[in-house]
Motif scaffolding. Structure first.
Motif, mmCIF file in Angstrom:
data_model
loop_
_atom_site.group_PDB
_atom_site.id
_atom_site.type_symbol
_atom_site.label_atom_id
_atom_site.label_comp_id
_atom_site.label_asym_id
_atom_site.label_seq_id
_atom_site.Cartn_x
_atom_site.Cartn_y
_atom_site.Cartn_z
ATOM 1 N N ALA A 109 0.847 -1.190 0.000
ATOM 2 C CA ALA A 109 0.000 0.000 0.000
ATOM 3 C C ALA A 109 0.883 1.242 0.000
ATOM 4 C CB ALA A 109 -0.908 -0.002 1.227
ATOM 5 N N MET B 118 9.963 2.847 -1.064
ATOM 6 C CA MET B 118 8.810 3.740 -1.102
ATOM 7 C C MET B 118 8.217 3.842 -2.508
ATOM 8 S SD MET B 118 8.732 4.566 2.016
ATOM 9 C CE MET B 118 7.498 5.841 2.082
ATOM 10 N N GLN C 147 14.205 3.715 2.224
ATOM 11 C CA GLN C 147 14.544 4.372 3.480
ATOM 12 C C GLN C 147 16.035 4.679 3.551
ATOM 13 O OE1 GLN C 147 12.646 0.993 5.701
ATOM 14 N NE2 GLN C 147 12.155 2.643 7.077
ATOM 15 N N ALA D 5 10.507 10.015 10.285
ATOM 16 C CA ALA D 5 11.038 8.928 9.472
ATOM 17 C C ALA D 5 11.868 9.499 8.331
ATOM 18 C CB ALA D 5 9.892 8.111 8.909
ATOM 19 N N PHE E 219 13.222 8.850 4.467
ATOM 20 C CA PHE E 219 13.076 8.046 3.253
ATOM 21 C C PHE E 219 13.047 8.979 2.053
ATOM 22 C CE2 PHE E 219 8.738 9.395 2.688
ATOM 23 C CZ PHE E 219 8.202 9.481 3.967
ATOM 24 N N ASP F 63 3.170 16.460 1.612
ATOM 25 C CA ASP F 63 2.201 15.864 2.516
ATOM 26 C C ASP F 63 1.157 16.820 3.093
ATOM 27 O OD1 ASP F 63 3.339 13.016 4.543
ATOM 28 O OD2 ASP F 63 1.744 13.235 3.065
ATOM 29 N N GLN G 44 -8.129 -2.168 -2.233
ATOM 30 C CA GLN G 44 -7.689 -0.775 -2.132
ATOM 31 C C GLN G 44 -6.615 -0.609 -3.202
ATOM 32 O OE1 GLN G 44 -6.736 0.095 1.989
ATOM 33 N NE2 GLN G 44 -8.902 0.265 2.476
ATOM 34 N N TYR H 78 -3.527 -3.295 -3.118
ATOM 35 C CA TYR H 78 -2.888 -3.820 -1.914
ATOM 36 C C TYR H 78 -3.228 -5.294 -1.725
ATOM 37 C CZ TYR H 78 -2.302 -4.864 3.054
ATOM 38 O OH TYR H 78 -1.972 -5.455 4.249
ATOM 39 N N MET I 218 9.940 4.060 6.400
ATOM 40 C CA MET I 218 8.548 4.005 6.856
ATOM 41 C C MET I 218 8.450 4.523 8.287
ATOM 42 S SD MET I 218 7.170 2.930 4.178
ATOM 43 C CE MET I 218 5.522 2.374 4.491
ATOM 44 N N SER I 219 7.242 4.484 8.837
ATOM 45 C CA SER I 219 6.990 5.109 10.132
ATOM 46 C C SER I 219 7.787 4.479 11.272
ATOM 47 C CB SER I 219 5.503 5.023 10.439
ATOM 48 O OG SER I 219 5.242 5.626 11.691
ATOM 49 N N PHE J 30 -7.357 -1.835 7.691
ATOM 50 C CA PHE J 30 -7.769 -1.844 6.287
ATOM 51 C C PHE J 30 -8.984 -0.955 6.078
ATOM 52 C CE2 PHE J 30 -7.764 -3.571 2.119
ATOM 53 C CZ PHE J 30 -9.043 -3.957 1.757
ATOM 54 N N PRO K 206 -6.879 7.925 7.890
ATOM 55 C CA PRO K 206 -5.719 7.429 8.638
ATOM 56 C C PRO K 206 -5.735 7.858 10.107
ATOM 57 C CG PRO K 206 -5.051 8.236 6.502
ATOM 58 C CD PRO K 206 -6.503 8.572 6.643
ATOM 59 N N GLU L 239 1.231 11.780 7.937
ATOM 60 C CA GLU L 239 2.023 10.944 8.846
ATOM 61 C C GLU L 239 1.234 9.721 9.277
ATOM 62 O OE1 GLU L 239 5.887 12.521 10.406
ATOM 63 O OE2 GLU L 239 4.764 10.749 11.007
ATOM 64 N N GLN M 88 -1.107 8.322 7.568
ATOM 65 C CA GLN M 88 -1.208 7.422 6.414
ATOM 66 C C GLN M 88 0.090 6.622 6.280
ATOM 67 O OE1 GLN M 88 -3.005 5.532 4.679
ATOM 68 N NE2 GLN M 88 -3.909 6.796 3.071
ATOM 69 N N LEU M 89 1.225 7.250 6.533
ATOM 70 C CA LEU M 89 2.509 6.533 6.492
ATOM 71 C C LEU M 89 2.521 5.420 7.538
ATOM 72 C CD1 LEU M 89 5.370 6.632 5.145
ATOM 73 C CD2 LEU M 89 6.124 7.842 7.171
ATOM 74 N N ARG N 251 -0.116 3.952 8.780
ATOM 75 C CA ARG N 251 -1.072 2.944 8.303
ATOM 76 C C ARG N 251 -0.446 2.083 7.210
ATOM 77 N NH1 ARG N 251 -4.912 3.074 4.300
ATOM 78 N NH2 ARG N 251 -6.509 1.497 4.559
ATOM 79 N N GLN N 252 0.301 2.718 6.292
ATOM 80 C CA GLN N 252 0.947 1.965 5.222
ATOM 81 C C GLN N 252 1.990 1.002 5.793
ATOM 82 O OE1 GLN N 252 2.320 5.189 2.705
ATOM 83 N NE2 GLN N 252 0.467 5.151 1.471
ATOM 84 N N LEU O 267 0.100 -1.894 7.111
ATOM 85 C CA LEU O 267 -0.420 -2.732 6.031
ATOM 86 C C LEU O 267 0.673 -3.625 5.440
ATOM 87 C CD1 LEU O 267 -2.919 -0.289 4.246
ATOM 88 C CD2 LEU O 267 -3.470 -2.320 5.588
ATOM 89 N N ILE O 268 1.896 -3.123 5.378
ATOM 90 C CA ILE O 268 3.002 -3.967 4.916
ATOM 91 C C ILE O 268 3.218 -5.105 5.905
ATOM 92 C CG2 ILE O 268 5.523 -4.049 4.521
ATOM 93 C CD1 ILE O 268 5.341 -1.338 3.253
#
Lengths: 336, 381
Positions: free
Chosen positions: A16, A74, A92, A121, A123, A191, A306, A325, B1-2, B103, B108, B154, B156-157, B159-160, B163-164
């Motif tokens: 996703a 990413m 990243q 973060a 990336f 963002d 999604q 996804y 990622m986050s 999901f 987010p 942030e 959404q990141l 959440r992504q 999801l991974i």
């Protein structure tokens, strides 16, 4: 208007991530390349136009000479420049550039990571090839790296670092109409929805800054001087790049938009979101009145999915491909 | 990622774990006293200040194996015991429930509402013990402090990243299938109808403007769905109506078969693991060591008899599940880090494991890999 064709199976499912599908058409070899990101791997499929041959390749995000490193990717995107095509992979840890078939890595750029992890973060995300021979990549800090690409070989250099965005870059796009008349040839998004419009060169020139409304712009395109932006609210907005005039606003999707694409020869626009819908629109320019109009043409629903990537497979928009996804296939649609 | 996922992961997975354990405790006709003790012990460990502080440090989300090891340890700070097969099934249920919530999360930012729903219900479980309620409240305040001001991008990141973590997991859960939120192929149902999230407009409208910004035309297009206006926004405060139902307890006491799971036939392929496991495993082991170390454990040995909870219908079923080797990590087709090839790291972990051995009695293990795999040993704790 479109009907579903046979899907291409990929080795792992799509993650996703915004704009998680890239397509490169190699007309002389009658092939199309597709790239889909899964965690720390880029799945590449090369599909022959006759539908008979598919070959797969996987690229990992790895620092050269460091056996143990692997980080989450990413984005992966093809950059089509005047003299060559490159595949750029952002993660990243840094930025990798490959020959377009994924066979050789020609360049690696490490991101500056602090010793101890900070709350922000780190990336790289947002990739675009820009006229004439530049590749721009965005970073989570909001910085934009501009790389100067020679017509062949690996002597790639970092030309500039631009600091116009203060929030994480989400996506960027170059003028895709092929017209040399457009003053602006790059748009970058972040963002919080801020959009920056640039003119490329030895020193990139900021032509305009279009303020956002505190909502992430996850996907952006630039066509005939018009910025098409997709947002987390599901809205699509059309702006005149150089002036920032809002031409149109569409309540397009019920969830976060993940991907936009434009077929430059026909003005078809593709939008895809987490709401499981892909929509096809048509953009018309009326130079006399300096207006841009958008009309809805078609919907496709990918049940219970999604969507994270949607791209036209050709410049006319005759066919398009979609990823979702957790889906291990690239779904294709062709005009009826 | 986050780098901010861990607190939300543990609160939500921990919450789901408590929902399931609560249901199983009642199904087993466990005494009120014992049930309360189990809930209090688990909640106070999960929400202890030292553990939460460790989680709140910016760091990446590691493998399922590490998460499962820590959650098992948390569960076993109570007087209740779970066999590896039951723990595996419990973990599957927890993760599938959280995957479903992430999901379907409308915005987010609503990840916080899901988390608060879990915390509200947890408070109910331990409401008779004010000291434990305090721990939950303190954590809640901390979460509000750290997360409330994050922008949507942030979240959404975050959440992504989650999801991974959940990718390729399609375990079928009978209560989900029964309630039609999951398909027989294991995938969740995503409708194209219902209220749009707060801040989103109902799709269908195109507005065109002139150069002066004046609207010159409106037109509508068919959306292929039937969407309605958003409902009111839930509360992000310590207490309040959350409105969103994701994160509330989905299990009922009357139907214990709800916690049945079954794998889908098609197993997705393993992602290519890291070539050199040692260094990466070390980072993960460090996290494991820190988390285990930060958990408050009673140094006074317990006198009460421990009792076992079974996630299957009968003991026989549980034994069969274990014997079939379905246990211990093989059901997860996610990035698998092959740990334990480094002797030094293995010794380190043995030391940590030793610190938490509360009594001399070693539980029986059916695992063939006993002694080979230290992480598996910790699973038996």
């Amino acid at each position: 208007m479109y009907h579903k064709e046979k899907s291409i199976q990929i080795k792992n499912s799509a993650s996703a991530l915004y704009n998680n599908l890239c397509v490169l058409r190699i007309a002389p070899r009658r092939l199309t390349y597709f790239t889909v990101v899964h965690a720390n791997v880029v799945n590449m499929v090369s599909a022959s136009w006759d539908g008979l041959n598919y070959s797969h390749r996987q690229l990992q995000s790895k620092e050269p000479n460091v056996a143990t490193s692997t980080s989450l990717i990413m984005q992966a995107a093809f950059c089509v420049l005047t003299s060559r095509d490159l595949l750029v992979v952002t993660s990243q840890k840094g930025i990798q550039m490959y020959e377009s078939d994924g066979s050789i890595m020609v360049y690696w750029h490490a991101l500056e990571t602090p010793e101890t992890p900070t709350e922000q973060a780190v990336f790289a995300r947002g990739i675009s090839g820009v006229w004439e021979n530049y590749i721009c990549v965005g970073v989570s800090s909001g910085a934009m790296l501009v790389f100067d690409i020679p017509s062949k070989g690996s002597n790639i250099t970092l030309s500039e670092v631009l600091h116009e965005h203060s929030e994480s870059i989400t996506d960027m796009a170059s003028e895709c109409s092929g017209s040399q008349e457009c003053i602006a040839n790059l748009v970058t998004a972040d963002d919080v929805g801020n959009l920056c419009v640039w003119k490329s060169g030895e020193e990139f020139q900021l032509l305009n800054k279009i303020p956002g409304f505190d909502m992430s712009c996850s996907s952006v395109k630039l066509w005939k001087g018009t910025v098409v932006a997709g947002y987390g609210t599901g809205q699509i907005r059309l702006y005149e790049a150089v002036t920032g005039i809002l031409h149109a606003e569409v309540n397009a999707h019920a969830r976060w938009i993940y991907s936009l694409d434009i077929a430059p020869f026909s003005g078809l626009l593709l939008s895809a979101a987490e709401d499981s819908l892909v929509r096809v629109w048509h953009l018309t320019m009326t130079p006399e009145t300096n207006s841009v109009e958008i009309a809805h043409l078609h919907n496709e629903c990918v049940t219970d999915t999604q969507i994270c990537g949607a791209k036209f497979c050709d410049g006319d928009g005759y066919a398009f491909a979609v990823t979702g996804y957790d889906l291990s296939e690239i779904i294709r649609y062709v005009q009826s | 990622m986050s780098v901010r996922t861990l607190p939300l992961v543990f609160i939500n997975l921990g919450g789901e774990m408590l929902y399931i354990l609560d249901q199983r405790l009642r199904a087993h006709n466990t005494s009120e006293d014992n049930s309360e003790k189990v809930m209090n012990d688990i909640v106070s460990t999960l929400f202890s200040k030292s553990f939460m502080d460790e989680l709140l440090k910016p760091q990446k989300l590691y493998s399922h194996r590490t998460m499962k090891t820590v959650l098992t340890r948390i569960a076993h700070t109570s007087i209740m015991r779970l066999n590896p097969a039951s723990m595996d099934r419990l973990y599957e249920l927890m993760v599938m429930a959280f995957k479903y919530q992430v999901f379907l999360c409308p915005r987010p930012k609503d990840l916080l509402l899901i988390t608060y729903n879990h915390m509200d219900t947890i408070r109910e479980f331990v409401k008779d013990t004010p000291a434990v309620v305090n721990h939950v409240d303190e954590t809640h305040r901390k979460i509000i402090e750290v997360y409330s001001s994050l922008p949507e991008g942030e979240f959404q990141l975050l959440r992504q990243t989650l999801l991974i973590f959940f990718q390729n997991m399609h375990v079928r859960v009978s209560t989900f299938i029964k309630n039609k939120i999951q398909n027989p192929n294991g995938r969740f149902v995503l409708t194209t109808s219902g209220p749009v999230p707060h801040g989103t407009d109902v799709p269908g409208l195109i507005r065109t403007f002139d150069n002066k910004g004046k609207e010159v035309r409106r037109s509508e297009f068919p959306t292929g769905g039937s969407y309605t206006s958003p409902v009111r926004e839930g509360s992000f405060e310590l207490h309040g109506q959350r409105v969103l139902r994701l994160g509330l307890n989905m299990y009922t006491v009357d139907h214990p078969e709800e916690t049945h799971t079954s794998k889908t036939h098609k197993f997705s392929q393993h992602t290519k693991g890291d070539d050199s496991p040692n260094l990466l495993a070390k980072e993960e082991l460090n996290l494991l060591a820190r988390l285990m170390g930060s958990m408050k454990v009673d140094s006074v040995p317990r006198v009460e008899t421990r009792f076992r909870i079974n996630l299957f219908n009968t003991d026989q079923e549980e034994e069969q599940a274990e014997a079939s080797g379905g246990a211990v990590g093989s059901s997860f087709d996610v990035i698998n880090i092959q740990a334990m090839q480094d002797e030094q790291a293995a010794t380190q972990l043995a030391q940590i494991a030793g610190q938490f051995e509360e009594h001399a009695e070693k539980p029986e293990t059916h695992s063939v890999n006993k002694g080979d795999d230290l992480l598996a040993m910790m699973d038996d704790l």
